[in-house]
Design a protein around this motif. Structure first.
Motif, mmCIF file in Angstrom:
data_model
loop_
_atom_site.group_PDB
_atom_site.id
_atom_site.type_symbol
_atom_site.label_atom_id
_atom_site.label_comp_id
_atom_site.label_asym_id
_atom_site.label_seq_id
_atom_site.Cartn_x
_atom_site.Cartn_y
_atom_site.Cartn_z
ATOM 1 N N UNK A 589 0.815 -1.201 0.000
ATOM 2 C CA UNK A 589 0.000 0.000 0.000
ATOM 3 C C UNK A 589 0.859 1.265 0.000
ATOM 4 N N UNK A 590 1.987 1.212 0.701
ATOM 5 C CA UNK A 590 2.815 2.409 0.824
ATOM 6 C C UNK A 590 3.726 2.601 -0.369
ATOM 7 N N UNK A 591 4.286 1.492 -0.904
ATOM 8 C CA UNK A 591 5.324 1.587 -1.925
ATOM 9 C C UNK A 591 4.895 1.070 -3.297
ATOM 10 N N UNK A 592 3.765 0.335 -3.353
ATOM 11 C CA UNK A 592 3.339 -0.254 -4.618
ATOM 12 C C UNK A 592 3.967 -1.616 -4.865
ATOM 13 N N UNK A 593 5.208 -1.778 -4.469
ATOM 14 C CA UNK A 593 5.924 -3.054 -4.587
ATOM 15 C C UNK A 593 6.719 -3.274 -3.299
ATOM 16 N N UNK A 594 6.684 -4.499 -2.806
ATOM 17 C CA UNK A 594 7.517 -4.852 -1.654
ATOM 18 C C UNK A 594 8.754 -5.577 -2.163
ATOM 19 N N UNK A 595 9.848 -5.458 -1.431
ATOM 20 C CA UNK A 595 11.098 -6.106 -1.826
ATOM 21 C C UNK A 595 11.571 -6.992 -0.679
#
Length: 768
Positions: A589-595
């Motif tokens: 939700x915050x970054x669009x993509x998690x790493x």
């Protein structure tokens, strides 16, 4: 090459190619660079959004994989041929001849005489899959030779393991002339003497360890003994399964009776027995399984060989295209447990009749029985597992022993081996589980690498009624009055032995672009994978995650959508990891993509005829942005109570203080009071149960379950104190039973963390 290990939240992983055997400094998720094998692939773990080097060709990845494994300590069943890109079997390019057994002439001579003279022959088998397959292999072959042959397999619950007295009684009362054991008999001295006294000859085919007294091998009296574990056996490969020894016997007899295809006829069952008994997939075993897999994949129900087995395989893997890529893992997890279920709960007759069925239709009742038995087996197995955990929680002195030995009056003997293996993984030490049965305790044991369980039992054999098996697995029985002396002897033997921290090995670092079908297909050429030649495990840094969802009937697993480069996405599963979903969703939700940094396995597969990748993530370290904050809102059914990361971390530390022995029974009332004293608010039982559930899902706890014992409401009891502080209408929310907690690792030098605990620690440092 850098000597680096990778420390994830749950355990520390080492690069297999580390020349120091993993004795390297640990590496956290923020380490800058990792160097891998001779290809010098560098993967930068920089800011989210960046990936590593461009992808290698699949053939190069396979070469790097074999190079990395060649620098480790494990035996290498594969090598590259000279001046070629082709890899070949190392040393085992052909099957050794059956005649390599020194006593094979004596064995074939006695059996040939029995067939020619129409003597009555009794095959005495064993109730596990190896023993069942061995029985069927020899029975089918002797029936082809028109021998007068029957078989007998003892029941686990009433007869126990080995050449049993019930089998001997049958041989005597049935006026048999020859008994042939398969997968048993190497330590059955009294039974062998009884047969000799009755004038019945005995041939032993087995693969278990023989008895050693004063440095000498001691064998039962028999016309011949075929066992590769005997140093003087003459056979070059020592790790054959019991069914393979029996099949060698058939192969030696085949040309005599005009059946030169004896080996090919039984090789499929030899592969099943090899996998079921977890024999090392190196040397001859590797050849057996590798040759059998494509035959099993195309096994048709109308074939004359094994229509019952074909029908069972079509039941567990219905689509023909899905069976085309059949692997050893498929057999080990989908088919073999069904065959094993019958023998675990009682008679294995359903499994034997399935393998002997003439048609697929005739096999259907046995398939249904095996499926029902497997469901029952799982329920019984879970019951015994949790009963053992409760016993350890109520008796902390037992949990601190170097070898766990537990006995239960209502435990089913058929599942003790499986449960012992699960407890061994949790507590990383040898485990013996015993069930009460007719004034005798009978059970099974399992041991991790570095322990020879059979050798340990031999050193305290005077306290045992019977025992036998292998270094890693055994069966035993003991008189109840001898159990205290056995505990003392084991404690003395293992006084200075402590299990090493489990070493998890990473074979290669891959870039996201290298996680693709072409790579998986190339690696599949290294099949079969199993004990001794494990399925490769890989590490990828900064792997993008674009979506996640909770899956499983109980909502306990996690499905991830991974961006693997070139616009492709692949789905992956991480078992028992649903607790990570909220963390990943917040990042999405915050970054669009998690790493994340991941350790995983993957292979080419098929689902309903459509090609796919099977990706199983074993470790996952998320990379949150610097301003990521964590506040957990518990589900609505927990009555809207909220908890902050500070409180969550504090609750975990309170639980952890009780888990020094790895298992504990915790009074939630006392836990509630401790939280109230620190945070000036009284959390309810629903909230605390929810926290424990989160801990389990996140991997901090392996198990969390309410105890079946009633809480003792003493004046000092936490629940009594809680009840005094609450209005009567709210007290019901705090009336609950104590809970059992079990943590993943008892004796690890490094503290196990999950994302949940790690982020909570950011807000509540140690000492707060």
């Amino acid at each position: 090459m850098a000597d680096i290990s990778k420390q994830f939240r749950h355990s520390t992983w080492y690069y297999r190619a580390d020349p120091n055997g993993g004795q390297a400094a640990s590496m956290t998720a923020t380490t800058a660079t990792v160097a891998t094998t001779a290809s010098a692939l560098a993967v930068a773990s920089a800011a989210p959004g960046r990936t590593g080097a461009s992808g290698r060709a699949p053939e190069q990845i396979v070469r790097d994989l074999l190079t990395a494994r060649g620098q480790g300590r494990e035996p290498m069943p594969l090598k590259f041929a000279a001046d070629s890109d082709q890899y070949v079997l190392d040393e085992w390019e052909r099957l050794p001849a059956p005649e390599d057994f020194t006593e094979m002439p004596a064995a074939t001579g006695r059996l040939l005489a029995a067939v020619l003279k129409k003597e009555k022959i009794l095959i005495h088998g064993d109730y596990d899959v190896d023993g069942i397959c061995a029985t069927v292999v020899l029975l089918r072959f002797l029936r082809r030779c028109r021998a007068d042959v029957d078989y007998y397999i003892p029941e686990r619950l009433t007869d126990g393991y080995g050449l049993t007295q019930s089998g001997v009684d049958l041989a005597v009362s049935g006026h048999y002339d020859l008994v042939v054991t398969v997968d048993c008999g190497i330590r059955s001295f009294e039974e062998a003497e009884t047969l000799t006294t009755a004038g019945i000859d005995l041939i032993i085919t087995d693969h278990h360890e023989p008895l050693i007294e004063h440095g000498r091998i001691v064998l039962p009296r028999a016309s011949a003994v075929l066992n590769p574990k005997i140093p003087e056996s003459g056979y070059p490969f020592k790790d054959l399964a019991g069914v393979s020894v029996a099949l060698k016997f058939c192969a030696a007899l085949g040309p005599i009776f005009g059946h030169k295809d004896a080996w090919e006829e039984g090789e499929i069952l030899a592969a099943l027995g090899t996998l079921a008994d977890s024999m090392p997939l190196v040397g001859e075993n590797r050849l057996i399984v590798r040759r059998a897999l494509p035959r099993l994949a195309t096994l048709a129900e109308e074939d004359g060989g094994y229509p019952g087995l074909a029908a069972l395989l079509a039941t567990v893997i219905p689509h023909p295209d899905d069976r085309a890529g059949l692997s050893a893992t498929d057999l080990a997890y989908k088919l073999i447990p069904l065959l094993n279920a019958a023998g675990r709960l009682g008679s294995c007759e359903d499994a034997v009749r399935l393998l002997l069925a003439d048609t697929a239709a005739a096999a259907q009742p046995y398939i249904a029985a095996l499926q029902a038995g497997n469901v029952e087996r799982r329920a019984i197995q879970d019951y015994v597992f949790f009963a053992a955990l409760r016993m350890l929680g109520e008796n902390p002195e037992l949990a601190g022993e170097p070898l766990l030995i537990l006995a239960g009056e209502d435990w089913h003997p058929g599942v003790l081996g499986i449960v012992a293996a699960r407890l061994m993984e949790v507590f990383t030490r040898p485990v013996l589980l015993l069930a009460a049965e007719d004034n005798l305790l009978r059970g099974s044991g399992r041991a991790p690498d570095g322990f020879n369980l059979l050798e340990i039992l031999e050193r305290c054999g005077e306290h045992l009624a019977t025992f036998g098996g292998h270094a890693a697995a055994c069966g035993l029985s003991v008189l109840p009055e001898n159990l205290p002396a056995l505990r003392t002897a084991l404690r003395t033997i293992l006084r200075d032995r402590r299990p090493a921290e489990p070493r998890q090995m990473i074979d290669l670092v891959l870039t996201p672009e290298e996680i693709n079908p072409a790579t998986a297909e190339a690696i599949s050429e290294l099949e079969p994978f199993g004990k001794g030649w494990e399925e490769p495990k890989y590490c990828t840094f900064n792997l993008p995650i674009t979506a996640c969802r909770v899956i499983g009937s109980g909502g306990e697993h996690l499905e991830l959508t991974l961006a693997t480069g070139g616009g492709r996405t692949e789905r992956a599963v991480m078992f028992q990891a649903a607790g990570k979903a909220s963390l990943i969703e917040n990042l999405l939700q915050k970054q669009g993509t998690a790493y994340a940094d991941c350790v995983f396995k993957f292979r080419a597969a098929s689902w309903q005829g459509k090609p796919k990748l099977d990706i199983v993530v074993e470790e996952l370290a998320l990379r949150p942005s610097a301003d990521f904050s964590l506040v957990h809102y518990l589900p609505e059914e927990w009555r809207g109570e909220q908890i902050s990361a500070l409180e969550l971390g504090y609750i975990w530390r309170l639980c952890e203080q009780s888990l020094s022995a790895g298992v504990a029974i915790v009074d939630l009332g006392e836990l509630s009071m401790a939280v109230a004293e620190r945070w000036q608010r009284l959390p309810g039982a629903n909230l605390l149960h929810g926290c424990l559930k989160l801990f389990q899902q996140a991997g901090i706890l392996i198990q969390y379950r309410e105890s079946v014992s009633v809480p003792r409401l003493t004046p000092e009891s936490g629940w009594r104190r809680v009840a005094e502080l609450l209005p009567p209408e709210l007290a019901w929310r705090h009336v609950a039973r104590p809970v059992i907690l079990v943590r993943p690792s008892v004796r690890g030098e490094r503290r196990r963390l999950s994302e949940l605990e790690e982020y909570a620690a950011l807000f509540a440092p140690d000492g707060d």
